[in-house]
Design a protein around this motif. Structure first.
Motif: not given
Length: 101
Positions: A5-9, A26-35, A45-54, A70-72
């Motif tokens: 679940n997104i809550e399992q950040w 390149d992978v970037e990780r911060s407290e609120d975002a994954l890139r 190509t790119s994939l950005f995932l935010y702690r908010s679920g966006n 949810h993320i699989h």
């Protein structure tokens, strides 16, 4: 396959980083975002995932911006499935970016 679940950040973040270990880019990780961003000289190509679920994903010929719950992670097929209300999106790593291929 790993499901979170997104809550399992923390778990999502660790799995996101590990998922792209065998992928050019390149992978970037911060407290609120994954890139993830691919090299400009390969398939763009790119994939950005935010702690908010966006999340936002860009592939050749399409892109999406939505919210997930949810993320699989499917490392065996280099896919990440992102699920939310009215959203079922699968991000698939282009084979040109898989290391060793």
């Amino acid at each position: 396959m790993k499901h979170f679940n997104i809550e399992q950040w923390s778990e999502v973040s660790e799995s996101f980083e590990g998922f792209f270990d065998d992928v050019e880019g390149d992978v970037e990780r911060s407290e609120d975002a994954l890139r993830f961003i691919s090299p400009l000289d390969l398939v763009q190509t790119s994939l950005f995932l935010y702690r908010s679920g966006n999340f936002a994903a860009a592939m050749p010929l399409h892109g999406i911006d939505a919210k997930v719950e949810h993320i699989h992670f499917k490392p065996e097929t280099f896919e990440i499935q992102l699920l939310g209300e009215g959203v079922d999106y699968t991000y698939k790593v282009p084979p040109q970016l898989v290391k060793g291929d």
